[in-house]
Design an enzyme around this catalytic site. Structure first.
Site, PDB file in Angstrom:
ATOM      1  N   HIS A 305       0.860  -1.195   0.000  1.00  0.00           N
ATOM      2  CA  HIS A 305       0.000   0.000   0.000  1.00  0.00           C
ATOM      3  C   HIS A 305       0.890   1.236   0.000  1.00  0.00           C
ATOM      4  CE1 HIS A 305      -3.207   2.794   1.078  1.00  0.00           C
ATOM      5  NE2 HIS A 305      -4.041   1.843   0.693  1.00  0.00           N
ATOM      6  N   ASP A 362      -7.989  -5.290  -0.145  1.00  0.00           N
ATOM      7  CA  ASP A 362      -8.447  -6.194  -1.217  1.00  0.00           C
ATOM      8  C   ASP A 362      -8.101  -7.651  -0.969  1.00  0.00           C
ATOM      9  OD1 ASP A 362      -7.615  -3.422  -3.036  1.00  0.00           O
ATOM     10  OD2 ASP A 362      -9.621  -4.300  -3.135  1.00  0.00           O
TER      11      ASP A 362
HETATM   12  C1  SDX Z   1      -6.247  -0.003  -3.032  1.00  0.00           C
HETATM   13  O1  SDX Z   1      -4.407   4.471  -2.108  1.00  0.00           O
HETATM   14  C2  SDX Z   1      -5.342   3.876  -1.520  1.00  0.00           C
HETATM   15  O2  SDX Z   1      -5.770   4.287  -0.448  1.00  0.00           O
HETATM   16  C3  SDX Z   1      -5.933   2.696  -2.258  1.00  0.00           C
HETATM   17  C4  SDX Z   1      -6.976   1.866  -1.507  1.00  0.00           C
HETATM   18  C5  SDX Z   1      -8.254   2.640  -1.283  1.00  0.00           C
HETATM   19  O3  SDX Z   1      -8.983   2.301  -0.326  1.00  0.00           O
HETATM   20  O4  SDX Z   1      -8.576   3.521  -2.119  1.00  0.00           O
HETATM   21  O5  SDX Z   1      -6.456   1.448  -0.264  1.00  0.00           O
HETATM   22  C6  SDX Z   1      -7.388   0.632  -2.318  1.00  0.00           C
HETATM   23  O6  SDX Z   1      -6.023   0.306  -4.169  1.00  0.00           O
HETATM   24  C7  SDX Z   1      -5.381  -0.986  -2.279  1.00  0.00           C
HETATM   25  C8  SDX Z   1      -4.166  -1.495  -3.129  1.00  0.00           C
HETATM   26  C9  SDX Z   1      -4.685  -2.594  -4.065  1.00  0.00           C
HETATM   27  N1  SDX Z   1      -3.584  -3.000  -5.016  1.00  0.00           N
HETATM   28  C10 SDX Z   1      -2.952  -4.153  -4.897  1.00  0.00           C
HETATM   29  O7  SDX Z   1      -3.117  -4.961  -3.984  1.00  0.00           O
HETATM   30  C11 SDX Z   1      -1.959  -4.434  -6.035  1.00  0.00           C
HETATM   31  C12 SDX Z   1      -0.642  -4.974  -5.454  1.00  0.00           C
HETATM   32  N2  SDX Z   1       0.049  -3.890  -4.712  1.00  0.00           N
HETATM   33  C13 SDX Z   1       1.077  -3.138  -5.432  1.00  0.00           C
HETATM   34  O8  SDX Z   1       0.772  -2.954  -6.809  1.00  0.00           O
HETATM   35  C14 SDX Z   1       1.511  -1.884  -4.671  1.00  0.00           C
HETATM   36  O9  SDX Z   1       1.776  -2.272  -3.384  1.00  0.00           O
HETATM   37  C15 SDX Z   1       0.588  -0.663  -4.643  1.00  0.00           C
HETATM   38  C16 SDX Z   1       0.152  -0.255  -5.988  1.00  0.00           C
HETATM   39  C17 SDX Z   1      -0.607  -0.933  -3.779  1.00  0.00           C
HETATM   40  C18 SDX Z   1       1.389   0.467  -4.008  1.00  0.00           C
HETATM   41  O10 SDX Z   1       2.384   0.783  -4.902  1.00  0.00           O
HETATM   42  P1  SDX Z   1       3.546   1.850  -4.536  1.00  0.00           P
HETATM   43  O11 SDX Z   1       3.206   2.641  -3.340  1.00  0.00           O
HETATM   44  O12 SDX Z   1       3.863   2.578  -5.806  1.00  0.00           O
HETATM   45  O13 SDX Z   1       4.712   0.930  -4.082  1.00  0.00           O
HETATM   46  P2  SDX Z   1       5.948   0.548  -4.993  1.00  0.00           P
HETATM   47  O14 SDX Z   1       5.447  -0.041  -6.260  1.00  0.00           O
HETATM   48  O15 SDX Z   1       6.861   1.730  -5.061  1.00  0.00           O
HETATM   49  O16 SDX Z   1       6.605  -0.632  -4.131  1.00  0.00           O
HETATM   50  C19 SDX Z   1       7.708  -0.417  -3.298  1.00  0.00           C
HETATM   51  C20 SDX Z   1       8.504  -1.723  -3.384  1.00  0.00           C
HETATM   52  C21 SDX Z   1       8.930  -2.071  -4.813  1.00  0.00           C
HETATM   53  O17 SDX Z   1      10.066  -2.882  -4.723  1.00  0.00           O
HETATM   54  P3  SDX Z   1      11.579  -2.164  -4.852  1.00  0.00           P
HETATM   55  O18 SDX Z   1      11.565  -1.372  -6.163  1.00  0.00           O
HETATM   56  O19 SDX Z   1      11.702  -1.264  -3.636  1.00  0.00           O
HETATM   57  O20 SDX Z   1      12.534  -3.316  -4.864  1.00  0.00           O
HETATM   58  O21 SDX Z   1       7.665  -2.826  -2.956  1.00  0.00           O
HETATM   59  C22 SDX Z   1       7.468  -3.711  -4.058  1.00  0.00           C
HETATM   60  C23 SDX Z   1       7.808  -2.943  -5.308  1.00  0.00           C
HETATM   61  O22 SDX Z   1       8.223  -3.826  -6.343  1.00  0.00           O
HETATM   62  N3  SDX Z   1       6.051  -4.114  -4.019  1.00  0.00           N
HETATM   63  C24 SDX Z   1       5.608  -5.347  -4.254  1.00  0.00           C
HETATM   64  C25 SDX Z   1       4.216  -5.292  -4.069  1.00  0.00           C
HETATM   65  N4  SDX Z   1       3.855  -4.049  -3.744  1.00  0.00           N
HETATM   66  C26 SDX Z   1       4.995  -3.329  -3.721  1.00  0.00           C
HETATM   67  N5  SDX Z   1       6.243  -6.482  -4.585  1.00  0.00           N
HETATM   68  C27 SDX Z   1       5.468  -7.578  -4.749  1.00  0.00           C
HETATM   69  N6  SDX Z   1       4.124  -7.610  -4.580  1.00  0.00           N
HETATM   70  C28 SDX Z   1       3.469  -6.488  -4.238  1.00  0.00           C
HETATM   71  N7  SDX Z   1       2.147  -6.519  -4.080  1.00  0.00           N
END
Ligand code: SDX
Length: 427
Positions: A305, A362
């Site tokens: 998140h 989710d």
């Molecule tokens: C919602 O914003 C809100 O409030 C949203 C929400 C709402 O109520 O409106 O809460 C609802 O959208 C919840 C999120 C649902 N999405 C998912 O579950 C999809 C999976 N999650 C990821 O796509 C991600 O965690 C996000 C999109 C939720 C957040 O993305 P960020 O903040 O841009 O984080 P990032 O991509 O910069 O990640 C930081 C690191 C990265 O690795 P490094 O580059 O540091 O090595 O964490 C890793 C990412 O690759 N990472 C993950 C991951 N989420 C982040 N690696 C594997 N699996 C994951 N799910």
């Protein structure tokens, strides 16, 4: 005494005001930065940028705190309903009995769709994604008094009730259309959630009476999704509304943003991931390994998140609700076991621990909706119905703020420098 931040660039030093929120959050006000220095800031994804000051919802991502108008989500989940919580978000306080009764009567009044409005559904293919239908039909609401009673554009209370009520009917009709089933009219004797389930699952010859467990569980799901400050879709609603676009056009845009698998579409992606693991495509450990492999493009859906670097409090509530409702309904879902195994492994895996990746809203919502008989195709639509009061609250807050300006970010240009036109036979 105004706090300031000092910025030194080259031979120039300026003081920028620091704004403090009611929960101690601090933000540097850079509204004069470009005028004073010629500099702009760059923050792709706006991870460090506040777009506005808002009094609707407070999140502390490090402590796993979520409050709607100051009320903890845990207390609302225990004592309130989705309709009461919607009124709280839109109006800034809990309603008294007269206010709640009036709101409930408006939701009942606006549930039916104009008979002519129903013809729009005929234009969609049977396999049209319900989110596409929802976005299109919300926009259509603004083009017609689809129930014969046009709420005055400046009567936000009427518009809010109308939108909240009709998205439920539109969603149910899109589901019925996808199955080739007749539309079921709303029943004025039923309250918000039970009426939605009636329109989803009743037949002309037999009314569907949802169990209290299912009604309570859907009430909880909608309430937990009702707002989440400046998330992607709410920010979209604000950006569209900042041009003074109407409430329906702004919320229709919010549906589009919510549809993405990184946002509201994640609840569908979580189920698909759990099913792939369960059907033997891969083990929980292999799924984690894949999620850690940057080349795979695979993410552990339902994890991580932008704001929560601790447990998402909604995920904790939904996990408990899933355990309770599945037991009460006598549903044994192997996907719940897979989800628990994934969570168990991820919470001790250094990759997830170092990045503070926890289950988000989710991760468990889909398992709960599946147990209630909600089809996967409707998961993100349910999220949109739940988020509607939050979108309305933010649109209203911005619309009533005399200081609000049209959203128009800047950029750092990285394209070609000055070019000259060359005639086609010289290229
Ligand atoms: C919602 O914003 C809100 O409030 C949203 C929400 C709402 O109520 O409106 O809460 C609802 O959208 C919840 C999120 C649902 N999405 C998912 O579950 C999809 C999976 N999650 C990821 O796509 C991600 O965690 C996000 C999109 C939720 C957040 O993305 P960020 O903040 O841009 O984080 P990032 O991509 O910069 O990640 C930081 C690191 C990265 O690795 P490094 O580059 O540091 O090595 O964490 C890793 C990412 O690759 N990472 C993950 C991951 N989420 C982040 N690696 C594997 N699996 C994951 N799910």
């Amino acid at each position: 005494m105004t706090r300031t931040a000092t910025l030194t660039y080259g031979d120039q030093t300026i003081e920028l005001p620091v704004i403090e929120g009611t929960e101690g959050e601090l933000g540097v006000d850079i509204s004069q930065l470009r005028a004073k220095t010629g500099l702009i800031t760059l923050d792709p994804g706006f991870g460090n940028t506040g777009a506005c000051q808002s009094g609707v919802t407070f999140i502390d991502g490090d402590k796993g705190i979520l409050r709607y108008r100051g009320l903890p989500i845990e207390q609302l989940a225990e004592h309130s309903t989705f309709v009461e919580t919607a009124w709280l978000l839109i109006n800034g306080k809990l309603p008294n009995r007269a206010e709640l009764d009036q709101f409930s009567k408006r939701l009942t009044k606006y549930a039916p769709l104009h008979e002519g409005f129903k013809n729009h559904f005929e234009g969609f293919p049977l396999n049209a994604p319900p989110m596409a239908i929802l976005s299109a039909m919300i926009n259509t609401l603004s083009s017609s008094s689809c129930d014969g009673r046009q709420a005055p554009e400046d009567d936000i209370d009427e518009l809010s009730a109308k939108l909240m009520s009709k998205v439920r009917t539109i969603a149910a009709y899109s589901y019925r259309r996808s199955l080739g089933l007749p539309f079921i009219y709303p029943d004025p004797k039923l309250r918000y959630v039970a009426n939605f389930l009636h329109m989803m699952f009743s037949m002309p010859y037999e009314q569907h009476i949802a169990s209290q467990e299912v009604v309570d569980a859907l009430n909880l799901i909608l309430m937990l999704h009702a707002d989440h400050e400046q998330n992607c879709s709410t920010s979209t609603v604000r950006v569209v509304g900042s041009s003074k676009a109407n409430l329906y056009a702004s919320c229709a845009a919010g549906v589009g943003a919510l549809w993405g698998p990184l946002h509201g579409g994640a609840n569908v992606a979580v189920l698909e991931m759990l099913e792939a693991i369960h059907k033997g495509g891969m083990s929980a450990a292999e799924a984690l390994a894949l999620a850690k492999d940057k080349q795979s493009g695979f993410k552990l859906m339902g994890f991580g998140h932008r704001v929560y670097k601790n447990f998402d409090p909604r995920a904790l509530i939904l996990k408990r609700a899933a355990d309770k409702v599945l037991e009460r309904l006598g549903v044994r879902d192997p996907l719940l076991d897979v989800a628990r195994k994934l969570e168990e492994l991820a919470l001790i895996d250094p990759y997830f621990v170092e990045r503070k990746l926890y289950p988000n809203v989710d991760f468990y919502s889909g398992i709960l909706m599946r147990a209630m008989g909600i089809p996967t195709s409707m998961f993100t639509v349910i999220f949109a119905i739940g988020r509607m009061p939050g979108w309305i609250a933010h649109w209203k807050e911005q619309n009533q703020d005399a200081a609000s300006r049209i959203a128009r970010p800047r950029q750092i240009y990285t394209g070609p420098t000055l070019q000259s036109y060359t005639p086609i036979d010289q290229r």
